[in-house]
Design a protein around this motif. Structure first.
Motif: not given
Ligand code: NI
Ligand code: NI
Ligand code: NI
Lengths: 259, 259, 259, 259, 259, 259
Positions: A218, B218, C148, C218
Motif C-alpha cells: 500500500h 497492490h 476496504n 491502492h
Molecule cells: Ni488493499
C-alpha cells in the motif's frame, strides 16, 4: 534467567513465554531471548513455529514494557526498536508461525500475535490495543498490519476505544482463525502444525513471502509519508504523550487535553 | 466430445461442467471449450453468467490437470497457460459471473471459483488449495486474489495446510457470499441472477472493471517482483518440485526435504 | 428551516437527521447544514461525533437527491459535488465518527454511513447500493471504500444486485461493527463514545489519518485511471443513464438496453 | 588465474579488469572474483570504489559471456544469474562506486557501468546495448535503470538500434558525468574519489540507499508484471532467440523473422 | 528589520533576499518573512513570482542556518521545520516561480532554488549540496526533488562530492533552464515572467499541480519507508553527525570515522 | 481526399502528412486516416514507422483542431478523443516509431511527436505547447509524457510560457535524439530505420512495451486522481476556458481573468 522456554519436536518449534511475574511483558530481555531462540530453532530443521504462554495463563503477554519507551521527543516505535525488530523477524521467517493464545493480549503483544501467520485462541483469549490510552502515535506498518487482518472498521474500533476484544469478537473480525475450547487448544494447534510439516517447505516459504510483500504493498509517496511522520512527531513531542506515560506508570487514568 | 454444457435463458448464461469421469478437471480441453462458450454466449446478450457442476455433484472440479504441468525448470503458472488465461477471461467479462457450488473444489478450481464475482454454495461445498502439497510456487496475482477475498489469515491457513475448508468455514471467511441448502441452491442462484439482469449493464460493467483494477492495485517495484520471480524459480527448479509432481501422479504422499 | 439537529454533550457531538418528509434525503441543503454543524461542533472540543436519525426512524436516509444529479454528459460523482464533499469531510475529521443506524440506508447514504469510522446498527438497519438501478457509474474512491470495509465479494453483490443488505448480513460482512437491539442502541453507542473521549485525542487523530491514507493507497497509473474515467464517461453519456434517471423520477422500473 | 586486480589506497578501492584475451568479458569467473574483491575491500575501510580497465584499453568490457546464456526456454536475465547479482551488489554497496571508462563497453557491461554511481569517461569510451542484436528480452529493472539515467528517448534509441553511443553522445545524454581527456582521466577520477573520502560516510550511505529505492519506485501491479513476464517468455521461447544466439556464436549476422 | 524585499508590478511579484551580512542565510526569521510576503503577494493578483538576490551578489543564499539545526537525536529535516515548510509553500503556489540566480547557492538554498519551477542563472551561479560535508541524512522528498530535475547520476555526484556545480555544469545537467550573461539576466527573466502573465492562470495552476503530484509519485511501501527512516535516525544519532555540526561551527574540516 | 500519404519499403513504413492547406492539423479526419494506415502497414511486416511532413515543410503539424474541442463543461482531452486515441496507438505499436521533423510543431502535435520513440529534427524544427494560451487543462498522462522526456524544469517552462522551443533547445532538453542538417535529415533517418529492421523485432517489441509501462508507472491514489480531475473540471467549466477558445478562433489574444 530464561524468560522463555524453547522446544523442537518433529520439526515443530515452540517458544513458551515464561515470565509470569511480569505478565510475559515484551521487555528487551525477553525479545533478545526470542530472537536467539528463533535463530537456534532454524538450525534444527524447524518447519513450523508455535508461540504460546504456559497452559492456563491469564495473560498471554502484557505487551511493550512502558519503562523502556524512549523519552518524549523520540519516536517510540522506530525501525530498530526491539519490539519492531522481533515483529519483522517473525513476519520474515520462511516458515508458518502459529500463535496459540490463552489469556489477555495487550498492546505490542497484539501486534506480535497478529505477526504470526495463523492465530488459534481459547475462549479466555482477548486482545486490547492500548496506544490511545497512553497517547502513543502508532507506526504506519503496524496499523496496516491490523487493517489487513481485521478490515478497516474493526481496526478503528480497536484502536479508538482501547477496549479488549473478546475471543468471540476476535473470531468474528477474522483475527482468530479458530476459536477452540481451552482443553482442545493444544491438540488442535499441534495437529495443524504437524500437517503443515508434511507439505513442501519451499512452496510455503515463497507463498508466505509473497503474502508479506503484497500485504505491505500500500505504497505512499514520500511527501505523504513525511507528512505522517510530521504528525506522529507532533504527538510524541506533546504534553499529552508525557502525561500518558506518566499516568500509566503511576497506575492512574491519564488526563488528556489535546495539547 | 463436449466436457461442458452451455445454455442461455432470459439473458442468464450457464456453463455446466460435464466431465464426471475426470472429476471436471480443468484440462486444456475443458478450458478451450469454456473460452469458446463464453465468446458465444456474449453474442447472445448474456447479462449474467452462472458456472456450475451438475446437480448433486460430489466434485465441483478437481482443478489443474497435473499431467499438463510443464517440466521442472519452467514456471507452472505463467501468463499464457490455459488456466491462467481462463481466470483472466472471467475476471474481465463485463458482466457478473456467479459460481454455484456443490461438492469439493480443488487447487486451480478454487482460483476459478474465486475469480467469479459472487459465490453461492451448498453445505457440500468445500475448498482446498493444494500447491503446498505438490510443491508448486503459486503466482503473485493468484495469491493476491485469495487475500482480497478471505483476508490475510485465512488465505495463509488455506495455502499452508492444504486442507479443505468446509462450506461453513468458507462462509465465515467471506469466501462464500451465501451458504444455502442444497435443494434451494438453484432457485436462490437464478433468482439473484435474474434480479441482476434488470439492472444497468453499463453501470455494472464499469463497476466490475473498477473493482478488478483496485483489487490488483497492490503494486510492487520491479526489483521486488524480480526477487519474487527468482524465489519462485528456485522452487520450480528444486528436487522437491519434481518429487511433488511425481508423488501426485503415483498417488502416494510426497517426501519433501526442502532441497 | 433546519433539516438536521445538532447537540454537544460531554465532548460527544450528535448530528440527527430531521427531514422525515423527504426521508432524510442528502439534498444540497441538508449537506450544507451538516458541513456547518461539523464546523461549529469542532470549536466546542468535540472528541467523538455520532450521526443518527431520530429514534424509531424507518429510513435512516434515502441518499442522493436524484433531482440534483447533473445533466447526462457530466460526471454525477465529481470531486466538488456536495455529497462527495461531505464524505471527505467526515473521513478527514480528526476524531472518530460513529454512525448509529436504525432503518434503511440508500445509495449515497450508504457511502455516508461507511465514511463513519464505527457503525452500530439496530435490527431494522438495512443497506442498499442503488447505482446499478439508476445506471450511475460509481466513482473509484467510493468503490474502494466499500471494498476496504466489506471485502471484494460482498461489495460486488451489493453493487450488482442493488438489493438491500439486512442488518444480519451487514454484520456478517463486517459493515456493522455491532448489531444491537433497538432499545439498547443509544446506550451502547453513547457508552462507546464516552469511553473514546477519555483516550488521547492526538493519538487517535493521527491513527485515523494513517488509516485513511493506507486505505486509499491502492494507486493506479495515470493511463489506467484515464481509461476508467473514459469508461465512466461512456456510461453517463449513454441512453441508459438518461433512462435510469427518468424512470426513477417517474417511479417506474427502468428498461435498460446496454446502449 | 586472476582476471581482475584489486587495490586499496587511502580508503579508495580499485578493481581493474584484467582479462584482455577475452576482452574483459563478464564471465561467471570474473564476476565471482569481483564479488570476492568487493567483500574483501569492504573490510579495509574502503570509502569509494573505482572500477576500471587497464590504462589504454580498447575494450572496457565485452559484457555478458554469450556461451553462458541458459538454453532457450529459460529466462536469460533472472534474479540469481551472476551478472544480475553483481549489478545489485554494486548498487547496494553503501559507498560511491565510480566507473572510470576507456574503450568500448558492450551489453551487460553497459549495465555494470551504469550501476556505478558516477561515470567518468575518456573520448575513446563508447556504449553499446546489444540485446536487440541477439534477440534477448531485457529485464524490467535493467531497462528502468537506463531510463532513469538517460531519459526515455535515448534509452529507446540505444536499445532499438544496438549501435554504439560515442563518448560525446553519452555525455550529452547524461550517461557520463564527465568526459575528460585520456591523459587526465586517472587524475580527474582519483581526485574526485579522494574528495569523497573526506565526507561523511554515514550521510553518503543513506543518501545512496534512498536514491536506489526512489529510482526503483516505479511500481507495477502483479497483473501487469506477470503480463510482461509472459511477453518476455514468448521471446526466449522463440525461434528468433535461438537464431540470435547461434548467429552470435557463429559470428554471422542473424536472420530474424519475428517468430 | 527586513531581511527580504518584496515588490509586485504588472502581476509579477519579486522577493529579493536582503541579508548580505549573513550571506542571505535561510534563517527562521528570513523564512518567516518569505512566507508572509508570499501570502501578501497572492492577495495582489500575482501571476508569477521571481525569487532573487540583489544585483551582483556573490552569494545567492548560504542555505540552512546550521545554528538552528536541532540537537543530535532529532531529525534535522522534519516536515514542520521552517526550511521544509517554505519549500512546500513554493512548490504548492498555484503560479510559476522563477529563481533568478547570481552567485553561489548552498545546501538548503539549492533545494529552495530547485523548488522554483524555472531556473535562470548568470555565469557566476554555482550550486553546492553540503549535507555529506556536515553529516546530515537528507530527507527522501528532497532527494527525489534533485533526481527529478538532474537525473540520477548528476544528483549522486552533487551529493557525494559536496563540491559546487558551476553554472555551465548546472546548465548541462538540466538544473538551469537558461544560462545568460549577467547583464542580460534581469531583462531575460522579466521578459519570460511577463509572457507567462498573459497566459491562462487556471490552466497553468492545474498543470503545475499535476507536475508536482506526478514528480512525487515514486511511492514506497510503509515498510520500506520505515527502514529508510531507521537508517536516517542511525545517522543523526551518530558521533559523526555531532562532529559534522561542531566542525562546521568551528570552521574546521570535520573528521568522520563512520561511527 | 487523402490528407496523409503512406508508403512501405524494406520493412520501413512512412506516413507523410499531406494537408498543407490546414497546416497538417490533426483533425478527426487526418487521425482516422493515420489509424487506418497504421493498421494496413502492420499487415505488411513493417518493422519501423517514420512519421513526417513533406520535405521543406514550414509547419510539421499545427496540432489539435480547436474547432473540434468539445463545448465548455466537457473534458477536452478525454480517453476516447481522436487525438488521445492516436497517441496511444503509436505508443502501443510494437515497433519503433521515428518522428522526422522539419518545421514547427504545435500543441497536440508536440504530444504526437513525443509519442514517437525517437525524434530526429532539422534546424527548422520547433516545438510549442499551447494549452496555457488557450486555457486548456492538459491531461495527466500527457503531462507525464513530457516530464519523462524533458525533465521537470523544461516541461514546466514549455507549458507555462507556451513559447516555441527551438531545435537547439529541444536538442539540449533531450527532446530531440538528433539534430541534423536539413539536407541530411532523410538519409540520417532512414539509415537508422534500416539498421533497426535488422535487429530482433520480438526483443524490440517487448522492450518498447516495458518502457511504456515503466514510464507510466507514477501511480496516484484514487483520491489524488479524483482531486486532479476536479481541478481540471473547474478549469474547463470556467469563463477563461470559453474566452481562450473564442479568442483563438477569432485570432486575437485572449484576456484571462482567472475566473
Ligand atoms: Ni488493499
Ligand atoms: Ni490493499
Ligand atoms: Ni519516475
Amino acid at each position: 534467567m530464561a524468560v522463555i522456554n524453547t522446544a523442537l519436536q518433529d520439526n515443530v518449534g515452540t517458544i513458551t513465554f515464561n515470565d509470569p511475574e511480569h505478565r510475559n511483558m515484551l521487555s528487551g530481555a525477553l525479545i533478545d531471548e526470542m530472537l536467539q531462540s528463533i535463530g537456534a530453532l532454524q538450525k534444527g530443521r524447524m518447519r513450523v513455529l508455535v508461540i504460546r504462554a504456559p497452559k492456563g495463563s491469564k495473560v498471554w503477554s502484557a505487551g511493550h514494557d512502558v519503562h523502556e519507551l524512549p523519552l518524549p521527543g523520540r519516536d517510540p516505535l522506530s525501525y530498530h526498536d526491539p519490539l519492531v525488530t522481533v515483529l519483522r523477524s517473525i513476519q520474515s521467517l520462511p516458515i508458518p508461525v502459529i500463535a496459540m493464545i490463552e489469556g489477555s493480549v495487550w498492546g505490542g503483544a497484539c501486534d506480535l500475535a497478529l505477526s504470526c501467520d495463523i492465530l488459534i485462541g481459547a475462549p479466555s483469549a482477548s486482545f486490547c490495543m492500548t496506544p490511545a490510552k497512553i497517547g502513543v502515535p502508532y507506526n504506519v506498518s503496524g496499523i496496516l498490519h491490523f487493517m489487513n487482518i481485521m478490515g478497516v472498521n474493526f481496526a478503528k474500533e480497536m484502536f479508538f476505544t482501547a477496549e479488549p476484544l473478546s475471543a468471540e469478537q476476535a473470531s468474528k473480525a477474522g483475527l482468530l482463525n479458530h476459536l477452540v475450547e481451552a482443553d482442545e487448544l493444544e491438540e488442535f494447534t499441534y495437529n495443524m502444525a504437524h500437517k503443515i510439516t508434511r507439505n513442501s517447505p519451499l512452496s510455503i516459504g515463497v507463498i508466505k513471502e509473497q503474502i508479506r510483500l503484497l500485504a505491505s504493498a500500500h505504497p505512499l509517496s514520500p511527501l505523504t509519508f513525511e507528512r505522517v511522520q510530521g504528525l506522529r512527531r507532533t504527538v510524541y513531542d506533546s504534553k499529552d504523550y508525557a502525561e500518558g506515560i506518566k499516568a500509566f506508570l503511576e497506575k492512574r487514568p491519564p488526563v488528556f487535553t489535546g495539547d
